[in-house]
Design an enzyme around this catalytic site. Sequence first.
Site, PDB file in Angstrom:
ATOM      1  CG  ASP A  15      -2.268   0.507   0.989  1.00  0.00           C
ATOM      2  OD1 ASP A  15      -2.383   1.627   0.471  1.00  0.00           O
ATOM      3  OD2 ASP A  15      -3.242  -0.205   1.297  1.00  0.00           O
ATOM      4  CG  ASP A  43      -4.710   5.624   0.844  1.00  0.00           C
ATOM      5  OD1 ASP A  43      -5.568   4.750   1.013  1.00  0.00           O
ATOM      6  OD2 ASP A  43      -4.705   6.719   1.452  1.00  0.00           O
TER       7      ASP A  43
HETATM    8  O1  TEU Z   1      -9.632   5.498   1.606  1.00  0.00           O
HETATM    9  C1  TEU Z   1     -10.106   6.643   1.002  1.00  0.00           C
HETATM   10  C2  TEU Z   1     -11.563   6.778   0.726  1.00  0.00           C
HETATM   11  O2  TEU Z   1     -11.864   7.496  -0.191  1.00  0.00           O
HETATM   12  C3  TEU Z   1     -12.652   6.138   1.503  1.00  0.00           C
HETATM   13  O3  TEU Z   1     -13.003   4.913   0.985  1.00  0.00           O
HETATM   14  C4  TEU Z   1     -12.421   6.183   3.010  1.00  0.00           C
HETATM   15  O4  TEU Z   1     -12.325   4.910   3.539  1.00  0.00           O
HETATM   16  C5  TEU Z   1     -13.537   6.823   3.761  1.00  0.00           C
HETATM   17  O5  TEU Z   1     -14.559   5.903   3.887  1.00  0.00           O
HETATM   18  C6  TEU Z   1     -14.071   8.105   3.225  1.00  0.00           C
HETATM   19  O6  TEU Z   1     -15.389   8.284   3.615  1.00  0.00           O
HETATM   20  C7  TEU Z   1      -8.269   5.328   1.783  1.00  0.00           C
HETATM   21  C8  TEU Z   1      -8.014   4.089   2.617  1.00  0.00           C
HETATM   22  O7  TEU Z   1      -8.482   2.959   1.934  1.00  0.00           O
HETATM   23  C9  TEU Z   1      -8.641   4.264   3.963  1.00  0.00           C
HETATM   24  O8  TEU Z   1      -8.554   3.118   4.766  1.00  0.00           O
HETATM   25  C10 TEU Z   1      -7.960   5.439   4.627  1.00  0.00           C
HETATM   26  O9  TEU Z   1      -8.601   5.722   5.836  1.00  0.00           O
HETATM   27  C11 TEU Z   1      -7.973   6.685   3.754  1.00  0.00           C
HETATM   28  O10 TEU Z   1      -7.634   6.425   2.393  1.00  0.00           O
HETATM   29  C12 TEU Z   1      -6.968   7.683   4.243  1.00  0.00           C
HETATM   30  O11 TEU Z   1      -5.678   7.222   4.022  1.00  0.00           O
END
Ligand code: TEU
Length: 559
Positions: free
Chosen positions: A98, A200
């Site tokens: 990641d 991410d």
């Molecule tokens: O997720 C970013 C994202 O856009 C969403 O799916 C997030 O989980 C959240 O629900 C917004 O409402 C990524 C990662 O997958 C997530 O686990 C992290 O928390 C986030 O980025 C920040 O790094």
Amino acid sequence: MQTPWWKEAVVYQIYPRSFMDSNGDGIGDLNGITSKLDYLKELGIDVIWMSPVYQSPNDDNGYDISDYQAIMDEFGTMEDFDRLLSEAHKRGLRIVMDLVVNHTSDEHAWFVESRKGKEGPYADFYIWRDGKADGSEPNNWGSCFSGSAWQFDEGRGQYYLHLFSKKQPDLNWDNPKVRDKVFQMMAWWCDKGIDGFRMDVISMISKTANMPDGKANGGLYGDFGPYCVHGPNVHQYLREMNERVLSRYDLMTVGETSGVTPEQACLYAGTDTHELNMVFQFEHVDPKGKYGKWDDRKMPLVTLKKILSKWQEELYGKAWNSLFWDNHDQPRAVSRFGDDRPQYRVRSAKMLATCLHMMQGTPYIYQGEELGMTNYPFKSPDEFRDIESVHAYEEWCESGRVSHEEFWPCIAAISRDNARTPFQWDDSPNGGFTKGTPWILVNPNYREINAQAALKDPDSVFHYYQKLIALRKQYPVIVHGKYRLLLEDDPDLFVYTREFEGEKLLVVCSFTEEEREISLPEEFKEAQCLIGNYPDLGDEGKEKRLVRPYEAFVYFLRQ
Ligand code: TEU
Ligand code: CA
């Protein structure tokens, strides 16, 4: 032309904190993963994507990184990592890391320096702005984890931008020194021999210079979307990343790009755009719900089919799809799209697997999906560990905007913690995940739903996934076939065909507990059934046949 390996691969996502604890501290770790590689090999997957394992104060479970080149203490050491990588490679399994570079932790050395003042080599590494004349935030943007997207820093006397938690300051990608540092770090991991990156929120790395108020999006704050998502230089930065790092190694790259359209996906992951291999789109898991993302209603099947079919058709020959029902941010697939009541859980989990794995693109399995693991029966908000769920409950409920009765079913159904309860290995205490006290509740259904039971049962969801994965290796039409949706207005049945060089598939999936009758296309009357989730094939060979509750079957013919 040779097909790149990642087009034929099946990816398995591990959330390390919740996969396997090797030392009894209640937290999953790298040695725990290494001890389960044979299980993954048996399932038949090719690639493991691990959620972040880097040094982190864990405000957002590792998505807030304080050192990109060190392993989180709770997860082990760099030696443990090297051993995991080499044990995986020995088994022919690849490891995708990641990559979280939209933001760092506020405890990262770069931020510690940056907040000291406006001079100095790291001053411009983050997005700093003065407050308004009255001292309030530079604009009205809200963060994804509730509250303002701006945090005032006393030392520096300015606000910094954080699209996620205030412990996740956004990096300033317009600064070439930031890009240098990030690319150097990526190359360091590539030189270690890793096999790719899941990036991410990579669609958010470029922000507009001008940062006006955003439109109120139903909540208390304004929407940063138009200024931060698919921003002005995002493609330029990804092409630079590709040229300076990605193209120099044999990697698989997938961008997390929420809000992406097929046209944009063809830029991010176009066959010849030199950015990424594929992207995650989120339309099918993104309810424009009652309370923002919090919504306990099921998406109508006609809508779901429309979305997934659009992606199948519009990327065909131009870009590459990632296929998923769930991940560490989403509720469990069988609870959300299938039917997790005991009489239908196994059947509908297999149906969902069929529906997804027969589509065009690279399938992703989220840990436990191959067991048909379900949502957790949350009873109260203090059972949540996830920062997003905890803050959302405060922002919507404790503030008095909606009643607990109204909001609770919505957040319980969607909370990210549904996916984060420990993997269920066997029927011993804590599902065999830990000998200590688990960091998050274990789903009490581990006594029935666990890997040990699944491995023993030839009809388990596990063995069905194993068969689906094996079929992909055998039939090029599953990888390459052109997709066509049939019965688009049918509210219960998801039916499509795939076609490639004289090979044809018919995929029929029922999303209902009702029996339905269906007329099969004439040409499939003599076809061979490749896989199905009932022990018998039903009225095979007949033109009209019954489709049983949550039935799925796949017909194959060669012309
Ligand atoms: O997720 C970013 C994202 O856009 C969403 O799916 C997030 O989980 C959240 O629900 C917004 O409402 C990524 C990662 O997958 C997530 O686990 C992290 O928390 C986030 O980025 C920040 O790094
Ligand atoms: Ca541990």
